[in-house]
Design an enzyme around this catalytic site. Sequence first.
Site, short mmCIF file in Angstrom:
data_model
loop_
_atom_site.label_atom_id
_atom_site.label_comp_id
_atom_site.label_asym_id
_atom_site.label_seq_id
_atom_site.Cartn_x
_atom_site.Cartn_y
_atom_site.Cartn_z
CG HIS A 13 -12.76 -1.19 20.46
ND1 HIS A 13 -12.45 -0.01 19.83
CD2 HIS A 13 -13.26 -0.85 21.67
CE1 HIS A 13 -12.76 1.00 20.62
NE2 HIS A 13 -13.25 0.53 21.76
CG ASP A 49 -10.84 3.30 26.16
OD1 ASP A 49 -11.88 2.73 26.55
OD2 ASP A 49 -10.86 4.45 25.65
#
Length: 440
Positions: free
Chosen positions: A33, A317
């Site tokens: 994101h 991540d």
Amino acid sequence: MKGIILLSLLCRFADTEINGDLKLLLVQTVWRHGDRSPMKTCQTDPIQERNWTFGGGGYGQLSPIGMKQHLKFGKLLRKKYVEEMGFLSKRYSSKEIYIRSTDRNRTIISAISNLLGMYGQNDGTNVVGMDYPDDADWPAGFVPVAIHTSDHSRDHVANPDSACNRQAVLWAMAKSSRELQAFQERPDVAVLLLNLTRNCGETVNIDNLPDLHDALYVEQIHANDTLRATNTWFSDEMYNMMTAVARQVRLYKNGIFNEALIMNNLDVGLEIQKIRGGSILNEISTRMSAKMECLNKNTPGCKWISGLKYYAYSAHDSTIFAIFCVMGIQDTVVEDAGYPQYTAAIFFELWLNITDNRPYFKVTYRQNPISEELRPITKMVDGCTEDLCSLEILKKLAKRSKPDLPMEQWCELNPQSSSSTGSLLYLAVVSVMSLIYNDG
Ligand SMILES: *[C@@H]1O[C@H](CO)[C@@H](O)[C@H](O)[C@H]1NC(C)=O
Ligand SMILES: *[C@@H]1O[C@H](CO)[C@@H](O)[C@H](O)[C@H]1NC(C)=O
Ligand SMILES: *[C@@H]1O[C@H](CO)[C@@H](O)[C@H](O)[C@H]1NC(C)=O
Ligand SMILES: *[C@@H]1O[C@H](CO)[C@@H](O)[C@H](O)[C@H]1NC(C)=O
Ligand SMILES: *[C@@H]1O[C@H](CO)[C@@H](O)[C@H](O)[C@H]1NC(C)=O
């Protein structure tokens, strides 16, 4: 001179069919994101949840900066896969594209923003009354694209931190190892954790350090002056030390140790990797195999995959890093911060050599929100010497990290009591373990 211009023109178009005999069949990507508010912070931090007001407000929300980052990323993807390569249709095709997000506001809204850049621009391509309604209240050119998701705590594919007792036990085993004990006792690490504990008003250890590091990273982006003025204990030097320690902790969390850790006949590092990144790498690899198997087949079972050209996971991540770790490329891909940044993305392309009918894969990486390129990283994969590498290599990597059982079952299997393979024993242990764990 003319020859050179012609040659470079040819090379530009050569992407679709290198040497005339390679054809792109499927693109799969996992992206992070965009810019967001922190996930949490420590109790003495003057910048608390109520101070984050963008993107709906509160912790973990995508900011307008993050929305814009994904909008730009989507436009880049359009330029590459629609305009330059002519691989995807100019207008959104529901058969070609599938988007799966984790069940978080920031990943869903990132996906919406990305697809807005890819297929929702008012550039004269989209057809009013066909792709979007003919209504003055509808933003002209905006085509909504479906974003699928699944329950976050049970999303064992795109969320490496899904609920999994087995992972929790493996991590506890790892923390008891000589290597991790020595790491936590290392003077610089111990002093840093003590310092942070004193200044945070709560215990800071290797488990919560990465979150605190992340909060301070975000506060520097959005409230640097306030941060420096109010958290007077915070300094660049301290942040750099936190970055280094957090980086090492994330490697450990993903089962990457310097000394192989064998406990109870298990390679603890590999077992952790299988849980965190094994499912998604196997899903990606299996989808490539399915695409190959369904080539030129019209059976009902092949309908979905035959039409599919682009599959995107809107994730974290941690998702991308877990994939690096199961692929063994965690030390080579990310140059600067050592961890996937906002809108970082890994791409897996499936190519077919139409002369000998053999499949190849190509891996590329988008480094950060301002990257204009998808950098080829295939050669970092062990066994690959070119940007295009035999699909067999990826299949082998996937097999090495394949979870031994369906995740819902496997996550209830205690790594401390399993001795060898044998599904009967597994099932017996599973039922006992689920009782024990449910009490915990
Ligand atoms: C955070 O928000 C509270 C309540 O609105 C306010 O009193 C406080 O000053 C804010 N803190 C900072 C550091 O901006
Ligand atoms: C998502 O947004 C809603 C409000 O729109 C909020 O209540 C919820 O806490 C958010 N969820 C997450 C996981 O951020
Ligand atoms: C810990 O804090 C003290 C003062 O509070 C400071 O002198 C020292 O340099 C700090 N150490 C680290 C590792 O940040
Ligand atoms: C925040 O401020 C510090 C000190 O002035 C500076 O070193 C750092 O680069 C700044 N960070 C950002 C993200 O602007
Ligand atoms: C495709 O396969 C043919 C036949 O094996 C081979 O000659 C050719 O070099 C291959 N093309 C590429 C780009 O690898």
